[in-house]
Write an enzyme that holds these catalytic residues in place. Structure first.
Site: not given
Ligand code: GTP
Ligand code: MG
Length: 148
Positions: A9, A49, A57, A91, A112, A115, A126
């Site tokens: 990212k 996404y 968020f 996450t 974070n 991805h 993807e």
């Molecule tokens: P990805 O590998 O990026 O897809 O992450 P993930 O699969 O572990 O989590 P998810 O797909 O649920 O969320 C995608 C991204 O959204 C996360 O990696 C974070 O960068 C962001 N995100 C998720 N939850 C939160 C939250 O509660 N607050 C904020 N600010 N960002 C969030």
């Molecule tokens: Mg995800």
């Protein structure tokens, strides 16, 4: 064989952590099939996404992802989707074990670093989205030293 989409990212690119993240997947034994730097459009990121479009968020996530280029990669190997997620960590970096990428290199969920696809189906979706012209399939000489 199984493939996943891993993306560094904007914070990871700006902080110079691309090499570190690539290195972890290389030394693990997974095989890289594609890597490219992208400056994606807002529409492209919203498609990536799309499952999160209703989350509070989501706007913040999209602007974070637009803040600098990203580096997308396709990695191949046995169990690479689930193992790749374990290598990234949870996450929320605060819940990520030391030794994972998020556990070692970041603090907040909104920054974070990386991805990873959450299922084989998501991975294929993807990979098609980010690499519509396909990837490089190649035979690696030392596969017999990685797989039993
Ligand atoms: P990805 O590998 O990026 O897809 O992450 P993930 O699969 O572990 O989590 P998810 O797909 O649920 O969320 C995608 C991204 O959204 C996360 O990696 C974070 O960068 C962001 N995100 C998720 N939850 C939160 C939250 O509660 N607050 C904020 N600010 N960002 C969030
Ligand atoms: Mg995800």
């Amino acid at each position: 064989s199984e493939r996943t989409y891993i993306m560094v990212k904007p914070d990871g690119v700006e902080r110079g952590l691309v090499g570190e993240i690539v290195k972890r997947f290389e030394v693990k034994g997974f095989k890289m099939l594609a890597i490219q730097m992208f400056k994606p459009s807002e529409e492209h990121l919203k498609e990536h996404y799309k499952d999160l479009a209703q989350k509070p968020f989501f706007p913040k996530l999209v602007s974070y992802m637009l803040s600098a280029p990203v580096v997308g990669m396709v990695w191949e190997g046995k169990g690479v989707v689930a193992t790749g997620r374990k290598m990234l960590g949870e996450t929320n970096p605060a819940a990520s074990a030391a030794g994972t990428i998020r556990g070692d290199y970041c603090i907040d969920v909104g920054k974070n670093l990386c991805h990873g696809s959450d299922s084989v189906e998501s991975a294929e979706r993807e990979i098609s989205l980010w690499f519509p012209n396909g990837v490089t399939n190649w035979a690696r000489g030392f596969d017999s030293l990685i797989y039993e």
